[in-house]
Design a protein around this motif. Structure first.
Motif, short mmCIF file in Angstrom:
data_model
loop_
_atom_site.label_atom_id
_atom_site.label_comp_id
_atom_site.label_asym_id
_atom_site.label_seq_id
_atom_site.Cartn_x
_atom_site.Cartn_y
_atom_site.Cartn_z
N TRP A 80 0.84 -1.21 0.00
CA TRP A 80 0.00 0.00 0.00
C TRP A 80 0.87 1.25 0.00
O TRP A 80 0.58 2.23 -0.68
N TYR A 121 -3.07 5.22 -0.85
CA TYR A 121 -3.90 6.11 -0.02
C TYR A 121 -3.74 7.58 -0.41
O TYR A 121 -4.23 8.46 0.28
N ARG A 125 -12.67 3.81 4.79
CA ARG A 125 -12.55 2.72 3.83
C ARG A 125 -13.93 2.33 3.30
O ARG A 125 -14.09 2.01 2.12
N ARG A 132 -15.00 4.84 0.80
CA ARG A 132 -14.24 4.67 -0.43
C ARG A 132 -14.85 3.54 -1.27
O ARG A 132 -15.01 3.67 -2.48
N CYS A 174 -5.30 4.09 6.77
CA CYS A 174 -5.20 4.52 5.38
C CYS A 174 -4.94 6.01 5.25
O CYS A 174 -5.62 6.71 4.53
N PRO A 178 -13.06 -2.93 5.30
CA PRO A 178 -12.83 -1.75 6.14
C PRO A 178 -12.40 -2.12 7.56
O PRO A 178 -11.65 -1.40 8.18
N PRO A 194 -8.49 -4.95 6.98
CA PRO A 194 -8.05 -4.74 5.61
C PRO A 194 -7.00 -5.75 5.13
O PRO A 194 -6.99 -6.12 3.97
N GLU A 248 -7.57 -8.27 2.02
CA GLU A 248 -6.77 -8.07 0.80
C GLU A 248 -6.08 -9.37 0.40
O GLU A 248 -6.08 -9.76 -0.77
N SER A 263 -6.97 -4.16 -6.03
CA SER A 263 -7.05 -4.14 -4.58
C SER A 263 -8.51 -4.23 -4.14
O SER A 263 -9.41 -3.69 -4.77
N LEU A 320 -9.62 -2.69 -1.84
CA LEU A 320 -9.99 -1.33 -1.43
C LEU A 320 -10.92 -0.67 -2.44
O LEU A 320 -11.68 0.22 -2.10
N ASP A 321 -10.79 -1.10 -3.70
CA ASP A 321 -11.58 -0.45 -4.75
C ASP A 321 -12.58 -1.39 -5.40
O ASP A 321 -13.00 -1.17 -6.53
#
Length: 1152
Positions: free
Chosen positions: A16, A22, A63, A66, A117, A1056, A1059, A1063, A1074, A1076-1077
């Motif tokens: 990351w 981030y 998170r 996001r 993050c 969130p 993480p 991941e 990721s 995250l997205d």
RNA sequence: ACUCGGGUGGUGGAACUGGUAGACACGCAGGACUUAAAAUCCUGUUCACAGCAAUGUGAGUGUGGGUUCAACUCCCAUCCCGAGUACCA
């Protein structure tokens, strides 16, 4: 494959960071969301488990947002100015800048370990000159603004000046204004500026020669040393927050804070409506202004109480009472404000001998002084109505002041009654009226008679804005002839100068006052201090010296860009540990930089060095300084621009080549002066003159060459810098704006950036900031808004209060013995006693008062000390001692660890156990090192992983609640993550997931989870969200579900919260990007539709049975069906039900 | 003293809008697997009383009162704990 959390977490944290995942952009097509944590102070103790609670919550929410498609700003930085660092500096001599830097490094490492993050590219530190430059700049905006009562907003003070010059005002005409002296004008303006200077009370400690924080005063004496502390008036800076009182109240309507938080702020502001009434004083010209919210009780006033520090006190005190009043004043001086208000049980006061006259009936009212009235509130005077106010009643009772009853039977003579509903008696023209109605009547009458006026009052006071301290922002202000002069904005930042000592300055000023060179900008040194000969490295008269120093100061204030770049690298002993000075006069010349220890001069070419005449002058100067032992190295502006590194390397090399001068050699003035004497007069050589030798005509010529005249010519008289610094809340009042545009060196925050990010959407922090920081930053925001610098006037849209995590302390109980009187100290082995005195397990401690327990313990004691001088002693009540919670498992003490604890202090201790264990006592207290109850998050992250730690902190309870920390339950959360892991990996078989389609049951489990997690996250109910994850994984495990389609969705929900593991598993399942997205799962309600419900059936409100019924049944059908039920029949016992309550999809209640 | 929170099993807590009090965990007890341990899994766990048991009955959300068919939830009173009270941040 095993769940190796340490490897996984390190792997993804590195990933990351390296991929800057981030990083947040100010340009995005997505909707924005701004999440902010309250600015942490980087304390020396590092992070304990209490700190990250709010950070984890904000991280989860960021998170989550996001994943929901927002462009999320979630920055972190440090409120790095403050008292603790300075206190530490006083104790250890370490500079606050050094310790602060160290603390921040620790903090950041700890934060990173938890996997937050943050976009560290936006990190802020309030003690960074590039940050406080703008704090100072905003201060100047406040200073240069006033609150316009007509428009109810801040406006430039220049507007007010213009108005005074052309139209004047109520108190003076334009002509009068224009005839005022500068000082008179400035004094008037000072009464309107939003940042202003006035006299305020401080805790003054004579013995320490300093002003103390309330925290540093304990029971009227200083915490350090126990010296007496008294209230003293000193000149201070203030912010006129009272001007904004009303707007701060109104603004609360527009923000989403908890009701209690709004209530606290409202109460703090304390708006009240009432009247200010003027009382004449018997045999005196003085008058007493009293503010009251209850003008209806005017005839019930039996005495007046004024604040002891009220200036009128000494005027009106009669000769008889003088001694007593003075005695009382001395007592009050020693009391802190808090003590004065808090200890209501002890009633103190003193009669002044004077009487006020009731303007309505002429009744004489005795005037008292008492500590419970504070000068800062209202007019510092109250009219006491003992029948209606409990404190007044207690006071009257205590001093035997007769009480007038104006409320008839509502007053029982035993206690006051604050009712507004009574019918007034003994009240002249108000007789017979209900108090509520009488208020308006009384106010009207007061105004009619011209003895007072209607008035709105606020409890809130203006905010004290100066501290007599070192570690804070210096004020961009100088003083001359009693007038404050703001420093020009182009000269900011005014850097905090380096000091080596942190002790207070003279006359209660801060440590900065000790830096005479820094403080004193005046061209003329005071003769007392300096003698008749100028000091230093000059051979000159005082008159000449003054001029040189004036030049030097001026040059220092107007450096070129190149000079500034180099200065930043040289200052504070950054190169080789040697001190450089800037524009320091040497032998009548002013070199750009000089290191005196090494006699090394560094010159950066300014523009005027190109002239032929100047070149000759430079050469002469260099030769002359060389004679005095100074080496000069010269750099062009271009060299600096091209490579600062190379320039610094050359300087470093030059330093290395020269030997260090002995202190003596360096200091002696004669040393240099004698060398100077050898020099030929420069003029005779035809070289350019050195400034101190020049006549005023030559002076002019230098001016034309770009040099500015010294302050001597400009101001005259003494010029001093302000030596106070700003308080902790200065930097934190506007930091949320700087995060939006942290590197801007043109403005504090570009308007485009603040328009884009706008308000903080979610602000998380403790309630301890309810009335301090939150009110100040709200005010600053309003001012910036009024001045058109930002586009919104409330900083925080939604506030979430995190609770405090308390420490859960553990105690061991050490037995005591009664040492017999007759026994001299030498007759027994004290060392042995302390070494072996047994510790009692909790059961024995709790039952120590029982004779049988005592007997048992005595027997144990005798056994331990058998055959020693101690064997005869009687045991006595054990004392509890704090023990490190980290060596206690739950409540059971790890005895082996305990013996090693504190370097083996208890290595030989004996223990009296229960059931073979040592059980500790437990108590909830503040988490603190001294109580051995702190738990370090690092260790937990190492042992269980950051994901476990994050989820456990959330699992502990609601974010808003305060609760004690107990590490014990963390295993459960860890087990949950392992169980999740095992859904995909088997110890033996490895990967076990499949691509099969999900069943209806599995989908039901998944979608119930989606719904609940989304709801819980939205309402910040993170603890129940964690439970939901556990339930989901438990159910999937029961269903033996290892299907990719199901678990993949679950991982997005979990990302969130945990993480790292999300991941990792996300990638294991074959996803590329990721987690995250990823796309947040959508809840499908159709999957959860049920056709029946297992209804609880109560009889008379008591649950008796459950009956499963179809959901589409109506009341009538339900009634019929439940009356058939055997259990219901049994409870009806043949009687007919009175009523049957049926709430669809909820419950059924049969009333008999 | 004032202002604002909070008080539910042995412990942390759940019950979101008055509608099955104790979800989910910890701890504890018992069991399975194992040579053993760890790990894992299963069962039980508010209290009291009755019963071999399934179960039944009663009590129960700091304390005392009230409103309601129904109260952890609303109202009144009271006790205890925490935060803030203007220079800790």
């Amino acid at each position: 494959m095993e769940y190796k959390f340490n490897e996984i977490e390190k792997k993804w944290q590195d990933y990351w960071r390296e991929n800057k995942v981030y990083r947040v952009s100010n340009n995005s097509g997505k909707p924005k969301y701004y999440v902010l944590d309250m600015f942490p102070y980087p304390s020396g103790a590092g992070l304990h488990v209490g700190h990250p609670l709010g950070y984890i919550a904000s991280d989860i929410y960021s998170r989550y947002k996001r994943l929901k498609g927002f462009n999320v700003l979630h920055p972190m930085g440090f409120d790095s100015f403050g008292l603790p660092a300075e206190q530490y500096a006083l104790e250890t001599g370490q500079h606050p800048a050094t310790t602060t830097e160290k603390n921040i490094t620790t903090f950041k490492a700890q934060l990173d370990k938890i996997g937050f993050c943050y976009d560290w590219d936006r990190e802020l530190r309030t003690s960074d000159p590039q940050y406080y430059k703008w704090t100072q700049w905003i201060f100047l905006q406040l200073y240069n603004s006033y609150f316009c009562n007509t428009q109810q907003k801040a406006r430039p003070i220049a507007d007010l000046v213009k108005k005074y010059e052309t139209k004047g005002c109520k108190n003076f005409t334009a002509d009068q204004w224009n005839a005022f002296t500068k000082k008179e004008q400035e004094d008037i303006l000072m009464n309107r500026r939003l940042a202003f200077s006035a006299y305020g009370e401080v805790n003054w400690c004579e013995a320490l020669g300093t002003v103390l924080a309330n925290d540093e005063v304990v029971n009227g004496v200083s915490e350090r040393g126990g010296h007496p502390v008294e209230r003293k008036k000193m000149r201070q800076w203030f912010l006129r927050i009272t001007a904004y009182a009303n707007r701060l109240l109104q603004g609360l309507e527009t923000v989403d804070f908890s009701d209690s938080m709004k209530e606290m702020q409202r109460n703090w502001i304390g708006k009240s409506e009432g009247a200010e009434i003027e009382f004449n004083i018997k045999n005196s010209d003085s008058k007493l202004n009293v503010y009251t919210t209850r003008p209806d009780t005017i005839f019930g006033v039996d005495f007046m109480v004024i604040a002891p520090e009220h200036e009128i006190v000494l005027n009106i005190t009669t000769a008889n009472q003088k001694a007593e009043v003075e005695k009382y004043l001395a007592y009050v001086k020693s009391r802190s404000e808090r003590e004065r208000l808090a200890e209501a049980k002890i009633i103190t006061g003193c009669f002044t001998g004077a009487y006020a006259i009731n303007p309505f009936d002429g009744k004489e009212i005795p005037i008292w002084i008492a500590e419970y009235v504070l000068a800062g509130y209202g007019t510092g005077t109250i009219m006491a109505v003992p029948c209606g106010d409990q404190r007044d009643f207690a006071f009257a009772n205590h001093f035997k002041i007769p009480i007038t009853n104006i409320i008839g039977s509502h007053f029982n003579g035993q206690e006051a009654n604050a009712t507004k509903d009574a019918v007034l008696q003994n009240s002249d023209f108000l007789n017979g009226m209900i108090m509520k109605d009488a208020m308006a009547v009384a106010i009207n009458k007061v105004e009619e008679l011209g003895i007072g006026k209607r008035k709105v009052n606020y409890r809130m006071r203006d905010a004290g804005f100066s501290r007599q301290r070192y570690w804070g922002e210096p004020f961009p202000i100088t003083w001359s002839d009693g007038i404050a002069n703001p420093i020009d904005a182009s000269e900011l930042p005014l850097e905090l100068p380096h000091v080596d000592k942190y002790s207070p300055g003279p006359n209660g000023e801060g440590p900065l006052a000790n830096l005479t060179d820094w403080v004193d900008l005046s061209p003329n040194p005071s003769p007392n201090e300096r003698g008749t000969k100028a000091p230093g490295y000059y051979n000159s008269t005082i008159a000449e010296w003054k001029k040189t120093i004036g030049f030097a100061k001026q040059n220092r204030k107007e450096p070129t860009i190149e000079e500034n770049i180099i200065w930043q690298k040289l200052r504070n002993r950054k190169i080789g540990g040697f001190k450089f000075r800037r524009q320091h006069p040497i032998a009548g010349y002013i070199p750009d930089f000089v290191c005196l220890e090494k006699k090394l001069i560094v010159e950066i070419d300014g523009g005027y060095h190109n002239k032929e005449e100047q070149k000759i002058y430079d050469a002469g100067r260099e030769a002359w300084l060389a004679e005095c032992g100074f080496t000069m190295i010269r750099f062009t502006n271009d060299e600096v621009k091209n490579s600062v590194k190379n320039v610094l390397k050359s300087i470093e090399q030059a330093l290395l080549n020269k030997k260090v001068l002995e202190k003596e050699e360096l200091k002696t003035e004669t040393n240099i002066n004698s060398e100077l004497e050898k020099q030929p007069a420069l003029e005779n050589e035809g070289l350019a003159p050195s400034p101190q030798e020049s006549e005023s005509s030559k002076y002019e010529s230098l001016k034309s060459e770009g040099l500015t005249p010294s302050p001597l010519e400009r101001a005259g008289g003494e010029v001093r810098r302000e030596t106070s610094t700003m308080p902790g809340y200065a930097g934190s009042s506007w930091y949320f704006l700087r995060y939006m545009d942290p590197h801007n060196d043109k403005t504090f925050c570009d308007r485009k950036a603040s328009d884009y990010w706008n308000q903080v959407d979610l602000y998380i922090g403790g309630t301890e900031h309810a009335v301090g920081h939150l009110l100040y930053s709200r005010m600053w925001t309003k001012v910036l808004f009024d001045l058109g610098l930002i586009g919104f006037d409330e900083p925080y849209k939604k506030l979430l209060n995190q609770g405090m995590i308390q420490g859960s302390s553990r105690f061991v109980y050490r037995l005591n013995v009664e040492i017999p009187f007759t026994e001299s100290k030498l007759n027994f082995d004290e060392k042995l006693l302390w070494k072996k005195l047994p510790f009692l397990s909790k059961f024995h401690y709790d039952n120590f008062h029982l004779p049988e327990t005592k007997k048992l313990i005595q027997a144990e004691y005798d056994e331990i000390f058998k055959n020693t001088s101690l064997s005869e002693f009687k045991i006595s009540q054990p004392s509890p001692l704090h023990v490190d919670v980290n060596i206690v498992d739950g409540v059971e003490l790890d005895i082996e660890e305990f013996k090693k604890w504190r370097n083996g202090e208890y290595a030989n201790a004996e223990f009296i156990l229960e059931d073979g264990k040592y059980i500790c006592g437990v108590e909830t207290e503040k988490m603190s090192k001294s109580k051995f109850n702190t738990v370090n998050p690092d260790e937990l992250c190492d042992k269980y992983g950051a994901d476990t730690f994050r989820m456990y902190e959330m699992f502990l309870g609601p974010v808003e609640a305060s609760k004690p920390w107990d590490t014990k339950g963390i295993e459960g959360v860890h087990r949950f993550l392992r169980k999740l892991w095992r859904l995909l990996f088997d110890e033996v078989k490895g990967k076990i997931w499949t691509d099969e389609k999900a069943t209806d049951t599995e989908l039901k489990v998944l979608h119930r989870t989606i719904k609940k997690i989304e709801e819980d996250t939205e309402r910040f109910s993170f603890n129940t969200a964690v439970s939901t994850f556990m339930i989901c994984v438990n159910e999937l495990a029961d269903l033996k579900c290892s299907k990719k389609v199901v678990i993949e969705q679950l991982l997005i929900l979990l990302a969130p919260y945990a993480p790292h593991i999300s991941e990792e598993l996300w990638h294991q399942l074959g996803n590329k990007g990721s987690v995250l997205d990823a796309n947040y799962p959508t809840f499908n309600p159709a999957l959860l539709v049920e056709s029946t419900k297992d209804y609880p059936v109560s009889v008379n409100g008591k649950l008796r049975t459950n009956i499963e019924l179809s959901l589409n049944l109506e009341q009538k059908q339900v009634e019929e069906m439940i009356l058939e039920n055997d259990i219901v029949k049994k409870w009806l016992d043949g009687k007919l039900p009175k009523k049957i309550i049926f709430v669809k999809n909820k419950m059924i209640n049969v009333v008999v």
